[in-house]
Design a protein around this motif. Structure first.
Motif, short mmCIF file in Angstrom:
data_model
loop_
_atom_site.label_atom_id
_atom_site.label_comp_id
_atom_site.label_asym_id
_atom_site.label_seq_id
_atom_site.Cartn_x
_atom_site.Cartn_y
_atom_site.Cartn_z
N VAL A 127 -42.45 46.83 9.29
CA VAL A 127 -41.88 47.87 10.15
C VAL A 127 -41.26 48.94 9.26
O VAL A 127 -40.96 48.71 8.09
N ASP A 129 -38.05 51.22 8.39
CA ASP A 129 -36.60 51.12 8.51
C ASP A 129 -36.12 52.01 9.65
O ASP A 129 -36.44 53.19 9.71
N GLU A 131 -36.82 51.34 12.88
CA GLU A 131 -37.66 51.13 14.05
C GLU A 131 -37.01 50.12 14.99
O GLU A 131 -35.95 49.58 14.73
N ASP A 133 -35.56 47.17 16.87
CA ASP A 133 -35.06 45.87 16.44
C ASP A 133 -35.85 44.72 17.07
O ASP A 133 -35.91 43.63 16.53
N ALA A 136 -38.52 42.79 14.94
CA ALA A 136 -38.01 41.80 13.99
C ALA A 136 -37.49 40.56 14.72
O ALA A 136 -37.67 39.43 14.25
N GLU A 147 -40.95 42.43 6.88
CA GLU A 147 -40.85 43.34 5.74
C GLU A 147 -40.53 44.74 6.25
O GLU A 147 -41.21 45.25 7.14
N CYS A 148 -39.49 45.33 5.68
CA CYS A 148 -39.03 46.64 6.13
C CYS A 148 -39.22 47.66 5.01
O CYS A 148 -38.82 47.42 3.87
N TRP A 163 -48.71 45.71 10.68
CA TRP A 163 -47.72 46.75 10.97
C TRP A 163 -47.57 46.94 12.48
O TRP A 163 -48.56 47.07 13.20
N ARG A 171 -37.48 55.76 15.27
CA ARG A 171 -36.38 55.96 14.33
C ARG A 171 -35.57 57.22 14.67
O ARG A 171 -34.36 57.19 14.68
#
Length: 338
Positions: A127, A129, A131, A133, A136, A147-148, A163, A171
């Protein structure tokens, strides 16, 4: 309207959706006749029952050999009409062989992760950073590594990495730069595109989804029409069958699916966002006075963003190096004052 003041308690960290007055009026006029669920109903009888939806042309409803409505296939007529509308801004959508009626992107995410993880097709979730929640949270519940990355271009292509990315992006509520998006797709990453915000921008762009490494496209009416709390049925498009979603073709919400089609066909591409962008601009100007910094309307109607710095009371709106403000309640406040 110019005297409108922002209630700080109504600035949101999340997006949700604004139930547009036009949408509420349309849904108020619709009523699903429960007799349509009877196996002996014929196509002409069903068309009369659906007259309140004003489908033009009428839905090509599936029938059995005896001439009655085929209730097991009833969702297909609505989904294919929805796909026709969506393909105007998601060209390539017709290349996805599977289309499942799902209650929004969130339900689809979990089903895809569960299936692909169990079959060894997904070892990690990538994802951007800032994006959602929810991506996750679902991954962690399934023991999928998360993985961010700061930007799309920061990651190499890795087997088993999938992805999940929205465009326009969650964001800051803006379209991803066209060149950056194209390079990301052409690099060959396994991509699930969440198109939940497509249609909620006055600057409506096309996103070509024909690349075979775009594994799925998630669509939902909840944000673009403001029916978040109705759970109107969306459509998830996948290139290969997903066994976890198989039941959605049987246990489907036909009234919600018909309502979704009606929304797509009654409101043009970006029509509501274009109408209300002046409202967004007004709210942003008032919001700037509260937070002490320039506040810019995001591409997504119900979001605003700011580079900062902001007053300390608003520091918790920081998201990946900038500030993001949800405007849903402020739209509702302003409607009440008009």
């Amino acid at each position: 309207m110019q005297e409108f003041e922002v209630n700080p308690e109504h600035i949101m960290k999340d997006v949700y959706s604004y139930p547009f007055p036009e949408v509420r009026d349309l849904l108020r006029e619709q009523q699903f006749d429960p007799d349509l669920t009877i196996n002996t109903i014929t196509r002409p009888e069903a068309q009369i029952m659906l007259s309140g939806y004003n489908f033009d042309p009428p839905l090509d409803l599936p029938v059995t050999n005896s001439g009655s409505i085929d209730l097991d296939e009833l969702h297909l007529a609505a989904i294919e009409r929805i796909r026709l509308v969506q393909e105007r801004f998601l060209p390539g959508l017709s290349g996805f062989s599977e289309a499942y009626p799902m209650h929004g992107s969130s339900q689809a995410m979990f089903n895809l992760m569960a299936e692909w993880s169990a079959k060894g097709k997904m070892e990690s979730l990538a994802v951007i950073d800032g994006e959602y929640d929810g991506y996750a949270a679902y991954a962690k519940s399934l023991n999928i590594k998360v993985e961010c990355f700061a930007e799309l271009a920061d990651a190499s292509v890795e087997p088993g990495r999938v992805w999940f990315v929205s465009n326009p992006n969650a964001r800051a509520g803006n379209w991803i730069d066209s060149d950056a998006w194209q390079q990301f797709v052409e690099a060959g990453h396994n991509i699930v595109l969440d198109a939940a915000y497509v249609g909620l921008t006055s600057d409506q762009r096309q996103l070509d989804v024909s690349s075979p490494n775009i594994m799925a496209v998630l669509t939902s009416p909840s944000k673009i029409f403001g029916v978040f709390r109705y759970r109107n049925t969306g459509v998830t498009y996948v290139r290969e069958p997903v066994e976890c979603m198989y039941g959605s073709k049987w246990f489907k919400d036909i009234p919600a699916l018909f309502a979704t089609l009606s929304l797509y066909e009654n409101f043009g591409d970006g029509q509501l966002a274009e109408k209300y962008c002046s409202t967004q601009e007004l709210i942003c100007s008032k919001l700037a006075q509260k937070v002490g910094s320039l506040v810019m309307p995001s591409d997504v109607l119900l979001l605003a963003n700011s580079p900062g710095p902001v007053h300390a009371d608003y520091e918790h709106y920081r998201r990946a190096g900038a500030y993001r403000f949800g405007l849903t309640k402020l739209f509702e406040d302003l409607e009440k004052e008009i």
